[in-house]
Write an enzyme that holds these catalytic residues in place. Structure first.
Site, PDB file in Angstrom:
ATOM      1  CG  ASN A 266     -75.512 -60.997  -2.828  1.00  0.00           C
ATOM      2  OD1 ASN A 266     -75.186 -60.634  -3.945  1.00  0.00           O
ATOM      3  ND2 ASN A 266     -74.613 -61.289  -1.874  1.00  0.00           N
TER       4      ASN A 266
ATOM      5  CG  ASP B 254     -73.049 -59.332   6.180  1.00  0.00           C
ATOM      6  OD1 ASP B 254     -71.835 -59.117   6.047  1.00  0.00           O
ATOM      7  OD2 ASP B 254     -73.926 -58.472   5.959  1.00  0.00           O
TER       8      ASP B 254
ATOM      9  CE  LYS C 173     -83.138 -82.520  -3.287  1.00  0.00           C
ATOM     10  NZ  LYS C 173     -84.017 -83.142  -4.239  1.00  0.00           N
TER      11      LYS C 173
ATOM     12  CG  PHE D  78     -68.676 -50.585  -3.373  1.00  0.00           C
ATOM     13  CD1 PHE D  78     -67.319 -50.588  -3.638  1.00  0.00           C
ATOM     14  CD2 PHE D  78     -69.556 -50.128  -4.348  1.00  0.00           C
ATOM     15  CE1 PHE D  78     -66.835 -50.143  -4.853  1.00  0.00           C
ATOM     16  CE2 PHE D  78     -69.084 -49.684  -5.576  1.00  0.00           C
ATOM     17  CZ  PHE D  78     -67.724 -49.690  -5.831  1.00  0.00           C
TER      18      PHE D  78
ATOM     19  CE  LYS E 254     -72.416 -50.633   6.205  1.00  0.00           C
ATOM     20  NZ  LYS E 254     -73.292 -50.975   5.080  1.00  0.00           N
TER      21      LYS E 254
ATOM     22  CE  LYS F 142     -67.652 -53.023   7.105  1.00  0.00           C
ATOM     23  NZ  LYS F 142     -68.193 -54.012   6.190  1.00  0.00           N
TER      24      LYS F 142
HETATM   25  N1  CTP Z   1     -67.946 -56.688   3.214  1.00  0.00           N
HETATM   26  C1  CTP Z   1     -66.927 -57.573   3.506  1.00  0.00           C
HETATM   27  N2  CTP Z   1     -67.184 -58.715   4.199  1.00  0.00           N
HETATM   28  C2  CTP Z   1     -68.426 -58.998   4.621  1.00  0.00           C
HETATM   29  C3  CTP Z   1     -69.493 -58.110   4.315  1.00  0.00           C
HETATM   30  C4  CTP Z   1     -69.207 -56.963   3.604  1.00  0.00           C
HETATM   31  O1  CTP Z   1     -65.790 -57.314   3.125  1.00  0.00           O
HETATM   32  N3  CTP Z   1     -68.655 -60.121   5.267  1.00  0.00           N
HETATM   33  C5  CTP Z   1     -67.632 -55.432   2.516  1.00  0.00           C
HETATM   34  C6  CTP Z   1     -68.328 -55.251   1.193  1.00  0.00           C
HETATM   35  O2  CTP Z   1     -67.533 -55.714   0.133  1.00  0.00           O
HETATM   36  C7  CTP Z   1     -68.490 -53.742   1.126  1.00  0.00           C
HETATM   37  C8  CTP Z   1     -68.596 -53.322   2.562  1.00  0.00           C
HETATM   38  O3  CTP Z   1     -68.072 -54.402   3.330  1.00  0.00           O
HETATM   39  O4  CTP Z   1     -67.334 -53.113   0.589  1.00  0.00           O
HETATM   40  C9  CTP Z   1     -69.986 -52.992   3.030  1.00  0.00           C
HETATM   41  O5  CTP Z   1     -70.824 -54.059   2.946  1.00  0.00           O
HETATM   42  P1  CTP Z   1     -72.375 -53.998   3.395  1.00  0.00           P
HETATM   43  O6  CTP Z   1     -72.941 -55.365   3.290  1.00  0.00           O
HETATM   44  O7  CTP Z   1     -73.061 -52.912   2.711  1.00  0.00           O
HETATM   45  O8  CTP Z   1     -72.263 -53.599   4.878  1.00  0.00           O
HETATM   46  P2  CTP Z   1     -71.937 -54.407   6.149  1.00  0.00           P
HETATM   47  O9  CTP Z   1     -70.618 -53.952   6.635  1.00  0.00           O
HETATM   48  O10 CTP Z   1     -72.080 -55.880   5.908  1.00  0.00           O
HETATM   49  O11 CTP Z   1     -73.045 -53.897   7.170  1.00  0.00           O
HETATM   50  P3  CTP Z   1     -74.636 -54.091   7.139  1.00  0.00           P
HETATM   51  O12 CTP Z   1     -74.919 -55.450   6.602  1.00  0.00           O
HETATM   52  O13 CTP Z   1     -74.979 -53.917   8.536  1.00  0.00           O
HETATM   53  O14 CTP Z   1     -75.168 -52.986   6.284  1.00  0.00           O
END
Ligand code: CTP
Length: 405
Positions: A209, A278, A288, A322, A336, A340
Site C-alpha cells: 500500500n 488485511d 514466477k 490509527f 475500532k 480493538k
Molecule cells: N491493523 C492491524 N492489523 C491489521 C490491520 C490493521 O494491526 N491486519 C491496525 C493498524 O495498524 C491501525 C488499525 O489497525 O492501527 C486500523 O487499521 P485500518 O486498516 O484503518 O482498519 P481495519 O481495522 O483494518 O478496518 P477496515 O479495513 O475495515 O477499515
C-alpha cells in the site's frame, strides 16, 4: 537554564566564526559547560584565546597538541557532549562527516559522539545551493543529524542570499529547545509499528500500500527524544532512524505479527501506526507466474489483525491505534476503539489535502475511549507525534494516580 549540560561547540573556518564568541558567551550565561574545538582554518578568523576566555575552558586547536593542565585531557569530549554544535559549519565539515572522513580533532570527535549533533551552516549562496552540499545535508539528516538553516542576508562574498549563519540568539534558542525537551517518557518502554507490509505473490510480485512510514518514524524519534526506550517494527521504507531507536525490519504482516508478539510483554505502551495489509495471497507461487490468455485469479486470505490481538492481550498497557478512513470518520474510528480495546485512536480522513500517505503533514482527530475527541489542525508529522505522545503521557499519569489511590 542549561546548568549541568555539556555543550561542545565546533568552529570551522568561515567569516561568521567571529559570531561563535557570542554563541559561547550566551550558552555560558545560561549555565552550560562549554568546550570549544577549532579547526585550523577557524583560527584564521578568531583567536582561541577569545573562546578560551569566554568558555572558561581550554580550547582544542589541534589533534596532537600537548595536553596542558586542562580538564578535558582525561575525558573524551565525544562522550561528554550532551549536544554538539558546529557553528559555523562549512561545506567542508558537512561533506567530511557525511562521508565518514575523520582527519582532525573536530571531525574525529564528531564521528565518535552519540549525543545530539546540530550544524549551523554558513557559506556562499551558490555553495549552499550546490547539489553536492544539499545531498550531503540530506544524507546527514537521514542519519539523525540536525541543521539550523542559514538565513537570507548579505554575504561576505558580496552576494545576497541564503547562506548567512543563523543569528547567535536563534542558534542558542534552538540549543535550549533541543536540550530541554522534557523527558516525560523517561523510564518507559514503547513499541511502535510503521510503514506498509509487503505480501508476496511470487518471487517477483507482491501486494502493498501507499504508506511511507513517516508517521511511525516521527513517533519513534519524538518518543526517543522524550526519553522513552523505543522499539520500532517497520515494514519496508526508505527512512532512517536515530541509533537510540531499536529498529526491527520486517516485510509481511505475518512477520510484523511475530515481531510484535516477541516484543509485547516488555513494552507498556504500544502504538500501531503501520498500515498492515488485511489480506495476503493464499498461495505463494515459488515460481514466477506466467501470463495466460484468461484472467488471473489470486485468492487472498485474511492476515491477523495485530492491533486486535494486542487489545485482547492488553493487560494494563496503553494502546493506541490509527485509522485511515475515506468516510464516516467518527463512526468508523469509535467502532475500532471498541473492537480493538484501545485507549485512543488517531483517525485521519485520507481524502483531505495534506493528510495521509507519503506527505510530511497530517491532519488527525484523536478519539478517546471515553467518547471525547480532539481535532488537531494540519501540522507537521513530528508535531502530530508530539501531540500523540503528550496524550500518552497524560494517560500514564492517570494510571499512576489510579494505582496510588
Ligand atoms: N491493523 C492491524 N492489523 C491489521 C490491520 C490493521 O494491526 N491486519 C491496525 C493498524 O495498524 C491501525 C488499525 O489497525 O492501527 C486500523 O487499521 P485500518 O486498516 O484503518 O482498519 P481495519 O481495522 O483494518 O478496518 P477496515 O479495513 O475495515 O477499515
Amino acid at each position: 537554564m542549561l546548568k549541568g549540560k555539556n555543550i561542545v561547540v565546533g568552529i570551522t573556518g568561515g567569516i561568521s566564526a567571529y559570531k561563535s564568541a557570542e554563541i559561547v558567551s550566551r550558552l555560558k550565561k545560561k549555565g552550560a559547560n562549554v568546550y570549544c574545538v577549532m579547526t585550523q582554518n577557524a583560527q584564521e578568523f578568531i583567536s582561541p584565546l577569545t573562546l578560551r576566555t569566554l568558555s572558561n575552558n581550554p580550547v582544542v586547536t589541534s589533534m596532537f597538541e600537548e595536553p596542558g593542565t586542562w580538564e578535558v585531557e582525561h575525558i573524551s569530549l565525544a562522550d561528554k557532549a550532551d549536544l554538539f554544535l558546529i557553528a559555523p559549519a562549512t561545506a567542508n565539515i558537512i561533506g567530511k562527516v557525511a562521508h565518514g572522513i575523520a582527519d582532525d580533532f573536530l571531525s574525529t570527535t564528531l564521528m565518535a559522539t552519540r549525543g545530539k549533533v546540530l550544524f549551523a551552516p554558513a557559506m556562499n549562496i551558490h555553495m549552499y545551493e550546490n547539489k553536492i552540499v544539499q545531498e550531503n545535508i540530506t544524507r546527514l539528516k537521514a542519519r539523525g543529524y540536525d541543521f539550523i538553516d542559514p538565513v537570507i542576508g548579505n554575504l561576505a562574498c558580496g552576494y545576497t542570499g541564503k547562506g548567512k549563519m543563523a543569528e547567535p540568539e536563534a542558534i542558542v534558542a534552538r540549543v535550549c529547545q533541543e536540550l530541554l525537551e522534557e523527558q516525560i517518557l523517561a523510564g518507559h518502554k514503547i513499541l511502535i509499528t510503521a510503514g506498509p507490509t509487503k505480501e508476496k505473490i511470487d518471487p517477483v510480485r507482491y501486494l502493498t500500500n501507499h504508506s511511507s512510514g513517516k508517521m511511525g518514524y516521527a513517533l519513534a524519534e519524538v518518543a526517543a527524544r522524550k526519553g522513552a526506550q523505543v522499539t520500532l517494527i517497520s515494514g519496508p521504507t526508505n527512512l532512517k532512524c536515530s541509533p537510540q531507536v531499536n529498529l526491527i525490519k520486517i516485510e509481511s504482516a505475518l512477520d510484523m505479527f511475530q515481531a510484535v508478539q516477541e516484543n509485547l510483554d516488555q513494552n507498556e505502551i504500544v502504538i500501531m501506526a503501520a498500515a498492515v495489509a488485511d489480506y495476503r495471497p493464499k498461495i505463494f507461487s515459488e515460481k514466477k507466474i506466467k501470463k495466460k490468455d484468461e484472467d488471473l485469479k489470486i485468492v487472498l486470505e485474511r492476515n491477523p489483525d495485530i492491533l486486535k490481538y494486542i487489545g485482547e492481550n492488553k493487560k494494563d498497557k496503553i494502546l493506541v491505534g490509527f485509522a485511515a478512513e475515506t468516510n464516516d470518520l467518527k463512526e468508523n474510528a469509535t467502532k475500532k476503539i471498541i473492537q480493538k480495546n484501545l485507549d485512543f485512536i488517531v483517525a485521519n480522513d485520507i481524502t483531505q489535502a495534506g493528510a495521509g500517505f507519503a506527505v510530511d503533514t497530517n491532519q488527525v482527530t484523536l478519539f478517546f475511549a471515553d467518547g471525547s475527541y480532539k481535532a488537531l489542525p494540519l501540522m507537521d508529522k513530528y508535531e502530530v507525534a508530539n501531540k500523540i505522545l503528550t496524550e500518552v503521557y497524560a494517560l500514564l499519569k492517570e494510571k499512576r494516580s489510579e494505582r496510588n489511590d
